[in-house]
Design an enzyme around this catalytic site. Sequence first.
Site, PDB file in Angstrom:
ATOM      1  N   ARG A  83      -9.761  -7.559   4.417  1.00  0.00           N
ATOM      2  CA  ARG A  83      -8.569  -7.116   5.145  1.00  0.00           C
ATOM      3  C   ARG A  83      -8.530  -5.598   5.252  1.00  0.00           C
ATOM      4  NH1 ARG A  83      -3.020  -5.935   3.831  1.00  0.00           N
ATOM      5  NH2 ARG A  83      -1.486  -6.944   5.216  1.00  0.00           N
ATOM      6  N   SER A 130       3.693  -6.676   2.655  1.00  0.00           N
ATOM      7  CA  SER A 130       2.384  -6.546   3.304  1.00  0.00           C
ATOM      8  C   SER A 130       1.288  -7.086   2.383  1.00  0.00           C
ATOM      9  CB  SER A 130       2.143  -5.099   3.730  1.00  0.00           C
ATOM     10  OG  SER A 130       1.012  -4.984   4.562  1.00  0.00           O
ATOM     11  N   LEU A 131       0.368  -6.232   1.882  1.00  0.00           N
ATOM     12  CA  LEU A 131      -0.678  -6.757   1.002  1.00  0.00           C
ATOM     13  C   LEU A 131      -0.084  -7.405  -0.241  1.00  0.00           C
ATOM     14  CD1 LEU A 131      -1.818  -5.348  -1.889  1.00  0.00           C
ATOM     15  CD2 LEU A 131      -1.881  -3.377  -0.389  1.00  0.00           C
ATOM     16  N   GLN A 180       0.616 -11.846   9.946  1.00  0.00           N
ATOM     17  CA  GLN A 180       1.141 -10.692   9.230  1.00  0.00           C
ATOM     18  C   GLN A 180       0.391  -9.403   9.587  1.00  0.00           C
ATOM     19  OE1 GLN A 180      -0.392  -9.393   5.680  1.00  0.00           O
ATOM     20  NE2 GLN A 180       1.376  -9.921   4.412  1.00  0.00           N
ATOM     21  N   GLN A 227       0.828  -1.209   0.000  1.00  0.00           N
ATOM     22  CA  GLN A 227       0.000   0.000   0.000  1.00  0.00           C
ATOM     23  C   GLN A 227       0.863   1.259   0.000  1.00  0.00           C
ATOM     24  OE1 GLN A 227      -3.275  -0.538   2.592  1.00  0.00           O
ATOM     25  NE2 GLN A 227      -4.044   1.537   2.411  1.00  0.00           N
ATOM     26  N   HIS A 272       0.209  -3.102  11.223  1.00  0.00           N
ATOM     27  CA  HIS A 272       1.283  -4.016  11.621  1.00  0.00           C
ATOM     28  C   HIS A 272       1.750  -3.811  13.062  1.00  0.00           C
ATOM     29  CE1 HIS A 272       1.542  -5.864   7.716  1.00  0.00           C
ATOM     30  NE2 HIS A 272       1.576  -4.674   7.156  1.00  0.00           N
TER      31      HIS A 272
END
Length: 317
Positions: free
Chosen positions: A119, A94-95, A253, A10, A204
């Site tokens: 998510r 991440s994503l 995660q 992102q 996170h």
Amino acid sequence: MTLAFIFPGQGSQDIGMGKALAEAFPAARAVFEEVDAALGQNLSGLMWGGDLAELTLTSNAQPALMAHSVAAYRALEANFGVTVKDATFVAGHSLGEYSALAAAGSISLADTARLLRIRGNAMQSAVKPGEGAMAALLGAEVEQAEAACAAGRATGGACEIANDNAPGQLVISGTREAIDAAVAWSQANGVKKAMALNVSAPFHCSLMQPAADAMAGALATTDIKAPLVPLVANVSASAVTDPETIRQNLVRQVTGRVRWTESVQFMVREGVTMTGEVGNGKVLTVMQRRIEKSLNGFTLGAPEDLEAFAKALRGEA
């Protein structure tokens, strides 16, 4: 050369992303159509001509970035004969880990789009607006970031390292008061630059536990196959292929540290000499120069990028 495909996270989104791919390659256009259908939304229309603020909403940005990445990969495969099997590893920030799994055949495209919508919504709603914050610590070592987080936690709030992006590029996440205290500690203790980030939620860190619970529920009913090549996971910075381990890691995660520096270092130790950043932007390619200068990085977001990359793999000028 030994190749790894890497997938951005992102923050890389912008209006127009993926449009040239869709116009040039039927395989790419089919990806955007499938994602739109899976979400019941004209997401591609938002990506190509909508409002940037709306696209930047976490629930839109996450599936949009994934769609661009998978569209670029599918076009590379269909039009230039380069497949994920030409790589030794896939990895995503991440994503981007979801994009990597979709490209590697571990999770279907439609399921990946739906998971990222869940998510995005869950991460956005996990913490009330204004209660969380994130900050970048530039020029900091991991040990300094840990000490800054300890100073932040002295306020009684959460404060943790969220991203280890590259040497000297660390991001911390937690409650606003704790982050402010960690930034103040950093400024007083030799960190080159410590600054709050303009983000919508504290990603996170442990404050994201409600989102992790939501993803545990969503992933429990998702069909996950072994990827065609190993995934280097964010939370472990090691290669995994077991579907159940992948499922557990995707839950971990949400609250865990993105160990990107260690992930790149792992791939280099395993012999990777070239990366293809599949999707929008060049953030990961720039970061990896700080991690390992010997890596040859390509960005794969536009039609001309794919052709140049395919020629480089074939050893053509």
